[in-house]
Design a protein around this motif. Structure first.
Motif, short mmCIF file in Angstrom:
data_model
loop_
_atom_site.label_atom_id
_atom_site.label_comp_id
_atom_site.label_asym_id
_atom_site.label_seq_id
_atom_site.Cartn_x
_atom_site.Cartn_y
_atom_site.Cartn_z
N UNK A 207 0.83 -1.20 0.00
CA UNK A 207 0.00 0.00 0.00
C UNK A 207 0.86 1.25 0.00
N UNK A 208 0.44 2.25 -0.77
CA UNK A 208 1.15 3.53 -0.75
C UNK A 208 1.08 4.19 0.62
N UNK A 209 0.02 3.88 1.38
CA UNK A 209 -0.08 4.45 2.72
C UNK A 209 1.04 3.97 3.63
#
Length: 218
Positions: A207-209
């Motif tokens: 995830x980019x998060x």
């Protein structure tokens, strides 16, 4: 030829909307000090506040209002049998006619029935379930009756806000080299989806998060 799955949407009216949420064993104590343990899968978190959904006439709801404390024990897939052993049991005596009609029975010792070990908590009177890898102690902040506009259901369901006061986790799921983070690749929570038990599969995509340091949310 391979069958092509349809992507056409149809309108349905499910009786429940448990698309998939973690199973939680909520431990509470009553005014008489007797512990109770109840499985539920209506829960979500905002920061360090948990919101759970419970039946207003359940022993859990009675205990939450009486003592104001609880432990949210999160079982892994390894505790699925323990969770299932206390399905169709209730800490209320006598059992309501509605629950009795589908097979519920009174069980005064939920921990014993589940085969789980009660462990003293630090900040609340309710015991923790020792075998569960995650245990969240917390205090009731507010109780919100739901569906007040429905004459047939008014007062039957409660959304309970619980402020988490202490977090315990098994060392086996802690992220290596970190004091306060859980390793999601080692944590396998038990999931309930439409009355069936499931576990998590492998990670499908980074995830980019995850580029944000988790401490940013503190």
């Amino acid at each position: 030829m391979l069958a092509v799955e349809s992507t056409e949407h149809v309108t349905i009216d499910p009786s429940i909307l448990y698309f998939g949420t973690p199973v939680v064993l909520v431990s509470t104590t009553g005014a008489d000090g007797r512990p109770n343990l109840a499985p539920l899968s209506s829960i979500f978190w905002l920061g360090h506040t948990a919101v759970i959904g419970v039946g207003a006439r359940s022993q859990t709801a009675i205990n939450l209002r009486a003592t104001g404390g609880a432990v949210l024990n999160l079982p892994s897939v390894d505790q699925v049998s323990a969770v299932d052993r206390i399905a169709l049991t209730t800490g209320r005596d006598p059992v309501s006619a509605r629950k009795a009609s589908v097979g519920y029975r009174y069980e005064p010792d939920k921990f014993g029935r589940a085969g789980l070990t009660p462990v003293a908590s630090d900040t609340v009177s309710a015991p923790r379930a020792g075998e569960c890898p995650v245990q969240l102690e917390g205090h009731v902040v507010d109780v919100h009756p739901l569906r007040e506009d429905d004459p047939l259901a008014a007062g039957s369901i409660l959304a309970v806000e619980i402020a988490v006061s202490r977090v315990h986790v098994h060392e086996s799921i802690r992220l290596a080299g970190s004091a306060h983070r859980i390793d999601p690749d080692r944590w396998r929570p038990l999931i309930m989806s439409f009355q069936q038990f499931y576990g998590l599969g492998d990670r499908v995509l980074p995830s980019r998060l995850s580029t944000i340091d988790e401490e940013w949310y503190r």
